[in-house]
Design an enzyme around this catalytic site. Structure first.
Site, short mmCIF file in Angstrom:
data_model
loop_
_atom_site.label_atom_id
_atom_site.label_comp_id
_atom_site.label_asym_id
_atom_site.label_seq_id
_atom_site.Cartn_x
_atom_site.Cartn_y
_atom_site.Cartn_z
N TYR A 170 0.85 -1.20 0.00
CA TYR A 170 0.00 0.00 0.00
C TYR A 170 0.89 1.26 0.00
CZ TYR A 170 -3.87 -3.21 0.70
OH TYR A 170 -4.78 -4.22 0.53
N ARG A 316 -6.05 -14.84 11.16
CA ARG A 316 -7.03 -15.81 10.70
C ARG A 316 -7.36 -16.81 11.80
NH1 ARG A 316 -3.81 -17.45 5.48
NH2 ARG A 316 -2.15 -16.93 6.96
N CYS A 345 -11.34 -16.75 3.61
CA CYS A 345 -11.64 -15.38 4.07
C CYS A 345 -11.31 -14.36 2.97
CB CYS A 345 -10.92 -15.06 5.37
SG CYS A 345 -9.19 -15.55 5.42
N GLU A 407 -23.10 -43.40 10.34
CA GLU A 407 -22.08 -43.30 9.30
C GLU A 407 -21.75 -44.71 8.81
OE1 GLU A 407 -20.28 -41.01 7.39
OE2 GLU A 407 -19.54 -42.91 6.58
N LYS A 425 -2.19 -30.27 2.56
CA LYS A 425 -3.51 -30.09 3.16
C LYS A 425 -3.71 -30.88 4.45
CE LYS A 425 -7.06 -29.35 0.51
NZ LYS A 425 -8.14 -29.65 -0.44
C1 LIG Z 1 -9.82 -34.68 -2.48
C2 LIG Z 1 -10.81 -33.69 -1.98
C3 LIG Z 1 -10.37 -32.44 -1.56
C4 LIG Z 1 -11.28 -31.51 -1.10
N1 LIG Z 1 -10.81 -30.29 -0.68
C5 LIG Z 1 -11.67 -29.39 -0.22
C6 LIG Z 1 -11.20 -28.13 0.25
O1 LIG Z 1 -10.00 -27.87 0.24
N2 LIG Z 1 -12.11 -27.23 0.70
C7 LIG Z 1 -13.44 -27.52 0.73
O2 LIG Z 1 -14.21 -26.66 1.16
N3 LIG Z 1 -13.92 -28.68 0.28
C8 LIG Z 1 -13.07 -29.62 -0.18
N4 LIG Z 1 -13.53 -30.82 -0.65
C9 LIG Z 1 -14.98 -31.03 -0.73
C10 LIG Z 1 -15.54 -31.38 0.62
O3 LIG Z 1 -14.78 -32.38 1.25
C11 LIG Z 1 -16.99 -31.82 0.46
O4 LIG Z 1 -17.70 -30.79 -0.20
C12 LIG Z 1 -17.60 -32.05 1.83
O5 LIG Z 1 -16.92 -33.09 2.49
C13 LIG Z 1 -19.09 -32.38 1.73
O6 LIG Z 1 -19.52 -32.62 3.02
P1 LIG Z 1 -20.82 -33.46 3.32
O7 LIG Z 1 -20.91 -33.56 4.79
O8 LIG Z 1 -21.95 -32.89 2.58
O9 LIG Z 1 -20.56 -34.90 2.67
P2 LIG Z 1 -19.36 -35.94 2.72
O10 LIG Z 1 -18.11 -35.34 3.22
O11 LIG Z 1 -19.35 -36.58 1.40
O12 LIG Z 1 -19.85 -36.98 3.81
C14 LIG Z 1 -20.96 -37.83 3.57
C15 LIG Z 1 -20.86 -39.00 4.51
O13 LIG Z 1 -22.08 -39.72 4.44
C16 LIG Z 1 -21.79 -41.10 4.53
N5 LIG Z 1 -22.94 -41.82 3.98
C17 LIG Z 1 -23.41 -41.77 2.71
N6 LIG Z 1 -24.53 -42.53 2.60
C18 LIG Z 1 -24.75 -43.07 3.83
C19 LIG Z 1 -25.72 -43.93 4.35
N7 LIG Z 1 -26.70 -44.39 3.62
N8 LIG Z 1 -25.64 -44.29 5.67
C20 LIG Z 1 -24.65 -43.82 6.47
N9 LIG Z 1 -23.69 -43.01 6.00
C21 LIG Z 1 -23.73 -42.61 4.71
C22 LIG Z 1 -20.52 -41.22 3.72
O14 LIG Z 1 -19.81 -42.40 4.04
C23 LIG Z 1 -19.77 -39.98 4.15
O15 LIG Z 1 -18.93 -40.20 5.26
C24 LIG Z 1 -12.65 -31.81 -1.07
C25 LIG Z 1 -13.10 -33.06 -1.48
C26 LIG Z 1 -12.19 -34.01 -1.90
C27 LIG Z 1 -12.67 -35.37 -2.28
C1 LIG Z 2 -9.40 -11.14 5.51
C2 LIG Z 2 -8.11 -10.44 5.81
C3 LIG Z 2 -8.07 -9.07 5.91
C4 LIG Z 2 -6.86 -8.43 6.22
N1 LIG Z 2 -6.84 -7.08 6.40
C5 LIG Z 2 -5.71 -6.46 6.82
C6 LIG Z 2 -5.70 -5.08 7.16
O1 LIG Z 2 -6.73 -4.41 7.14
N2 LIG Z 2 -4.52 -4.54 7.54
C7 LIG Z 2 -3.36 -5.28 7.64
O2 LIG Z 2 -2.31 -4.74 8.00
N3 LIG Z 2 -3.36 -6.59 7.35
C8 LIG Z 2 -4.49 -7.20 6.96
N4 LIG Z 2 -4.50 -8.54 6.74
C9 LIG Z 2 -3.28 -9.32 7.01
C10 LIG Z 2 -3.28 -9.80 8.46
O3 LIG Z 2 -3.23 -8.75 9.38
C11 LIG Z 2 -2.08 -10.73 8.72
O4 LIG Z 2 -0.91 -10.00 8.49
C12 LIG Z 2 -2.14 -11.97 7.83
O5 LIG Z 2 -3.44 -12.47 7.76
C13 LIG Z 2 -1.22 -13.08 8.33
O6 LIG Z 2 -1.52 -13.41 9.66
P1 LIG Z 2 -2.44 -14.69 10.07
O7 LIG Z 2 -1.80 -15.90 9.46
O8 LIG Z 2 -2.39 -14.71 11.56
O9 LIG Z 2 -3.78 -14.45 9.53
C14 LIG Z 2 -5.68 -9.19 6.40
C15 LIG Z 2 -5.74 -10.57 6.29
C16 LIG Z 2 -6.93 -11.21 6.00
C17 LIG Z 2 -6.98 -12.70 5.93
#
Ligand SMILES: Cc1cc2nc3c(=O)[nH]c(=O)nc-3n(C[C@H](O)[C@H](O)[C@H](O)COP(=O)(O)OP(=O)(O)OC[C@H]3O[C@@H](n4cnc5c(N)ncnc54)[C@H](O)[C@@H]3O)c2cc1C
Ligand SMILES: Cc1cc2nc3c(=O)[nH]c(=O)nc-3n(C[C@H](O)[C@H](O)[C@H](O)COP(=O)(O)O)c2cc1C
Length: 638
Positions: A170, A316, A345, A407, A425
């Protein structure tokens, strides 16, 4: 936690522990910059969780200094009253109220400010692009006065420490760095010239606020660009700023070209900037705050223990769980909802103009997401223990319902289990652990390894059924799809990747890229085949930048605008944009072209007359964030 919960002094200000909430733009602000009730509540909750100091988000000192119409502002006396509500709420909860003042300079858009962005030099912001207007000396002097006016308003509003935003690319940062300042007058050139704008601001503020008011300066001590700031140069800069009157430093990093150093994604190490804070602390005699992916109390305590910084900023981490300080102090570590650095965020701010958190669905909705006891306890049956089902279950149980969670697998977590397998992850596992602990603490009755059918529902005979059965991978209907070499992405993530095989991944969306990273890190030669012109789909921008960089480093071959036609014994055939066919060697074909909702049970029980709710991927395949939010909301409403 011997070190984190010891008091600290900045000038006359006593901080009860070493934890600081750094400024985090919430955008819970009206167009025009005024504070809203939501913003006050947001800060109240953050302060109530136990940090010693809460620094209110960047407040613009001038209308053309905003990055968004919903940025907080402090450029007019009419805004003092709203700001004072935030200061009062923070103080009432036992934390020191502080505030950050800011000007975006070139890092804003002409569309937002309705004029050309101001900058030290005629160099456009590399991220936003577009022309900028280099500042005249008269305009610089006008801005120095505006910063000082804002400082006076901060004190009037009741804030007890003022932070000057000199970081993140900035305006002040633009002046400090040769990367963005090529002026040839007294505000550019050597360190004395490039720091002059900051020094003049500090001196003017010091004159107006007097000698005892604490002033902090946030610096991007490393910019990671050619000609950008390094720790060594930052130390020289800070020596001049200390002489001008600052009392504390917050050591951040990154600028408009290197946002991955501002909000470090999952790829980056925890506390990745602590070494730079330590170097600055060693060189200077004033308090230093470390910031950057310090997301758990042990990491924070360790920084203080090793004397790398005097204070730790947890940004965060406190959005994910505002009560982290209290929980850590009370030893309730397994109840902490840890930030997984997914940068949802940031993504939600850019895409929706509002702050959201994947792990904490109540962020920014503190009022309406309160958990209140149920008026009439019910028997609730939750089917599926992914993030959606888990959340709905423990929230409903916390409110007094009798909750049975079914489950079919032997483990909790649903797709988050394969989703947290890839090396970068793994911290997502903490999200499953948090949900599990809540399920235990709130007395949810778990029925593991039981696949629910219509008959199970009838036998259980609940008042309410929540279906959170998630989704299943889609397989394309093409020739050869039954070959033994073809697997879906979940099989690979659950399986043994040590087996090196020439692999083709069909689908270059978030899952395809993640699997490509997973396999290529483990030594398999990988090709991604993607129909669209680009890979990475919906991945958050900074994470995507690093993930694609890693894929390239791992020599992953990327074939965009190619369609899978058929699979053979040890190969497959794809068609390019012009229809020409290519044969690619493939010992393993991983299909990652998407998922389809698993609503089998829903179809079976529809006619049985139970009150039924469908959430998460089972409603529509999306993300863990949607599933958690829907589970959290439903758990609060039944
Ligand atoms: C590789 C991968 C990476 C991902 N990374 C991200 C990410 O970084 N960020 C993000 O936001 N999302 C991510 N996702 C997506 C996220 O995981 C899904 O959107 C989320 O898990 C959906 O949640 P849910 O609870 O709806 O269903 P699910 O997580 O699918 O859970 C459903 C559960 O229901 C159970 N089930 C199904 N039918 C039955 C039954 N009849 N009886 C009993 N149990 C049953 C299953 O066994 C399962 O455990 C990722 C997905 C994958 C596969
Ligand atoms: C949603 C969001 C908004 C932010 N806004 C500001 C801000 O207004 N001023 C600032 O100096 N830093 C800002 N930052 C940076 C944070 O202050 C901090 O430096 C950064 O998130 C790393 O720290 P953390 O891992 O603890 O989140 C922001 C970060 C996030 C995620």
């Amino acid at each position: 936690m011997k070190h984190l919960f010891t008091p600290f002094q900045i000038k006359n200000l006593t901080l009860k522990n070493r934890i600081v909430l750094p400024p985090l733009a919430s955008f819970l602000i009206e167009k025009g910059g005024a504070v809203t009730d939501r913003a006050v509540e947001h800060y109240r909750r953050r302060a109530a969780g136990g940090p010693a100091m809460v620094i209110m988000e960047a407040c613009a000192v001038s209308p053309e200094g905003v990055v968004s119409e919903n940025q907080a502002r402090i450029d007019s006396d009419r805004l003092i009253e709203g700001l004072s509500r935030i200061a009062a709420a923070i103080r009432a909860e036992g934390a020191v109220p502080a505030i950050q003042i800011h000007h975006a300079g070139r890092q804003t858009s002409a569309k937002v400010i309705k004029r050309l962005p101001l900058a030290p030099s005629p160099l456009p912001c590399p991220a936003i692009r577009g022309d900028v207007a280099p500042l005249t000396v008269g305009q610089i002097q006008d801005l120095i006065k505006k910063f000082a006016d804002a400082a006076v308003r901060s004190r009037e509003a009741g804030f007890e420490l003022l932070e000057i935003h000199g970081a993140h690319g900035y305006l002040i940062n633009q002046f400090l760095s040769r990367y963005s300042n090529i002026r040839e007058d007294g505000y550019g050139g050597d360190i004395a010239g490039r720091t002059r704008f900051a020094r003049d601001i500090i001196s003017e503020i010091r004159n107006r606020l007097g000698p005892s008011f604490p002033i902090s300066f946030k610096i991007s001590a490393q910019e990671f660009v050619p000609d950008g700031l390094t720790v060594e140069e930052s130390i020289d800069i800070l020596k001049l700023l200390v002489a001008a009157g600052i009392d504390a430093i917050q050591v951040s990093a990154g600028n408009d070209s290197t946002p991955e150093w501002i909000c470090q994604p999952m790829f980056m190490q925890k506390a990745c900037l602590a070494e730079s804070a330590a170097a600055i602390k060693k060189a200077l005699k004033i308090p230093v705050m470390a910031v950057g992916r310090i997301n758990d109390p042990w990491t924070a305590d360790n920084i203080i223990a090793k004397d790398m910084a005097d204070l730790v900023c947890i940004g965060r981490g406190l959005m994910a769980d505002p009560e982290m300080p209290i929980k850590a102090q009370e030893g309730r570590f397994d109840e902490i909802r840890t930030c997984i650095a997914c940068n949802t965020c940031m993504q939600s701010i850019y895409r929706k103009g509002r702050l959201e958190c994947l792990v904490n669905p109540a962020l920014g909705r503190e009022q309406e997401m309160q958990i209140v006891p149920a008026t009439q306890p019910k028997k609730v049956m939750v089917v599926g223990a992914g993030p959606g089902g888990l959340n709905a279950a423990w929230v409903a149980a916390k409110r007094g319902h009798e909750v049975h969670l079914y489950e079919k697998q032997s483990y909790l977590g649903g797709q988050l289990v394969p989703g947290s397998k890839t090396a970068y992850k793994r911290e997502m596992q903490s999200l499953i652990n948090f949900q599990k602990r809540q399920v235990e603490l709130n007395g949810v009755i778990c029925h593991m390894g039981q696949e629910v059918t219509a008959q199970t529902v009838q036998e259980e005979n609940p008042d309410v059924v929540i279906l959170a059965t998630g989704s299943r991978p889609i397989l394309p209907t093409i020739e050869g799809i039954d070959e033994a070499s073809v697997v879906t992405f979940d099989v690979v993530l659950d399986g043994d990747v040590q087996e090196n095989k020439t692999t083709v991944i069909i689908g270059g969306g978030s899952t395809g890229c993640e699997v490509a990273y997973h396999l290529s890190e483990n030594g398999s030669p990988v090709t991604i085949v993607e129909l669209m012109p680009k890979i990475g789909g919906d991945i958050e921008a900074v994470t995507k930048k690093l993930l694609i960089r890693k894929l390239k480093e791992n020599n992953v071959r990327i074939l965009t605008e190619h369609r899978l036609l058929r699979v053979g014994k040890n190969s497959l055939v794809v068609a390019g944009p012009d229809g020409s066919e290519k044969v690619i060697e493939a010992q393993r074909v991983v299909v990652a072209i998407g998922i389809r909702q698993d609503d089998t049970i829903h179809q079976q029980i529809k006619s049985l007359g139970y009150e039924t709710h469908v959430i998460g991927d089972c409603l529509e395949p999306r993300t863990a964030k949607s599933a958690i939010y829907e589970g959290a909301k439903l758990g609060r409403s039944i």
